[in-house]
Design a protein around this motif. Structure first.
Motif, short mmCIF file in Angstrom:
data_model
loop_
_atom_site.label_atom_id
_atom_site.label_comp_id
_atom_site.label_asym_id
_atom_site.label_seq_id
_atom_site.Cartn_x
_atom_site.Cartn_y
_atom_site.Cartn_z
N SER A 9 17.67 4.85 -21.89
CA SER A 9 16.87 4.65 -23.10
C SER A 9 16.28 5.99 -23.57
CB SER A 9 15.72 3.67 -22.84
OG SER A 9 14.80 3.68 -23.91
N HIS A 11 13.60 6.33 -24.87
CA HIS A 11 12.16 6.24 -24.64
C HIS A 11 11.84 6.13 -23.15
CE1 HIS A 11 12.36 5.42 -28.89
NE2 HIS A 11 13.08 4.35 -28.66
N ASP A 153 12.06 2.77 -31.61
CA ASP A 153 12.72 3.83 -32.39
C ASP A 153 11.89 4.19 -33.62
OD1 ASP A 153 14.83 3.79 -30.63
OD2 ASP A 153 16.17 2.63 -31.92
N ASN A 157 10.03 7.67 -34.35
CA ASN A 157 10.39 8.45 -35.54
C ASN A 157 9.18 8.77 -36.41
OD1 ASN A 157 13.07 8.46 -34.79
ND2 ASN A 157 13.61 6.68 -36.01
#
Length: 343
Positions: A9, A11, A153, A157
């Protein structure tokens, strides 16, 4: 979050907080969010001692920001797939539907999706229905499971996610929030004597930006001044304090020494549990109320700094005076609840 999302991932190296054991959230029919909501709803009803007949006529108010994103926008273990709109669990209202069906609640039914303020707003709506005489009891539930790759996401961002496990919302180097899963339930009643009281609730809108926080702090001070006028000066305050720099800048303005020269104590709970989005206001209220039931207030994580003239202690302290809980939703939605002990 690599322990949950996998090492691949993007993250995986960022901090997050999630519910264990995961089996609590698995069901062949109900969504993961509905299962989390059902779990805390059952706990609150059991603690309340409400009879089946009393529960039937109660109001049900659910707050959630991301609804059933988990198990819908991404796969979920042990959950059979559903076609879009083929079942209720693709929309925000399913947690309330599940609770109503499973617990037999047939009174007024509401779902609020006012962003990160949803949980506290749900508490306010429950109070208003009781105060108006519509019902004698209201079960208030909040839930959000934001650790979904697509949501993460977008948070990443936008530069909103913290990189450090040590969250310190009012420190100079704060720069993001730690996303967390959360669910909470509170049973409100007008007919049962207790040591805790929801004295006041109000909310408003900054009406300034569709997603942002006004640089001047918005209209939160109007809420606080009115709450002080009705309930008295706060002995303690639990701010929204997500950890983002823009939130910290705004909150420093309305918690300043100029606005609150006498201060009080400040209790920041997100360093312990992360930011549970729409569940945060109610979850943090439940934590406050649990401590207040013992005439205490929760500690702050060691090393946490406050703002203005507010004192920040790293141990539990006696509860004295009204306790203010604040929540803010993106787009300038502000809410305040005031809790007091009756003994």
């Amino acid at each position: 979050m690599g322990d949950m999302l996998g090492a691949e991932s993007p993250h995986g190296n960022l901090p997050g907080a999630w519910i264990e054991p995961r089996g609590l959230l698995n069901h062949r029919k109900w969504s993961p969010a509905s299962m989390a909501a059902l779990h805390v709803a059952r706990e609150a009803v059991a603690a309340s001692g409400w009879s089946k007949e009393e529960l039937e006529d109660a109001a049900l108010v659910v707050g959630t920001s991301r609804g059933n994103a988990a198990g819908w926008l991404g796969p979920w273990p042990e959950r059979r797939p559903f076609k879009l709109m083929a079942a209720s669990n693709t929309i925000h209202s399913e947690p309330a539907t599940a609770i109503s069906i499973e617990l037999g609640i047939f009174g007024p039914n509401h779902v609020l999706a006012s962003g990160c303020s949803a949980g506290l707003d749900a508490l306010g709506v429950g109070k208003m229905m009781i105060d108006s005489g519509l019902v004698e009891r209201a079960l208030v539930v909040a839930v959000d499971l934001p650790l979904v790759p697509l949501l993460l996401d977008n948070y990443a961002n936008s530069g909103l996610l913290a990189k450090s496990m040590r969250l310190n919302p009012f420190s100079a180097d704060t720069g993001g929030f730690i996303p967390g899963e959360g669910a909470a339930a509170i049973a409100l009643s007008s007919v049962e004597e207790g040591v805790l009281r929801l004295e006041y609730f109000a909310n408003n809108s900054d009406g300034a930006d569709p997603v942002g926080v006004p640089k001047n702090g918005g209209r939160t001070m109007r809420l606080l001044k009115k709450a002080v006028e009705i309930c008295g000066k706060p002995g303690a305050i639990c701010p929204h304090a997500t950890g983002t720099a823009i939130q910290a800048r705004s909150e420093r303005m309305f918690y300043s020494q100029e606005n609150f020269p006498e201060g009080g104590t400040m209790h920041l709970l997100k360093p312990f549990i992360g930011h549970t989005v729409g569940a945060s206001g109610l979850l943090e209220s439940a934590i406050l109320l649990r401590f207040m039931s013992d005439s205490k207030l929760p500690p702050n994580l060691e090393g946490t700094v406050g703002t203005g003239g507010w004192n920040v202690f790293s141990e539990a302290i006696p509860c004295v005076g009204p306790v203010f809980k604040l929540a803010h939703g993106m787009g300038g939605h502000n809410a305040v609840a005031v809790f007091e002990t009756t003994s």
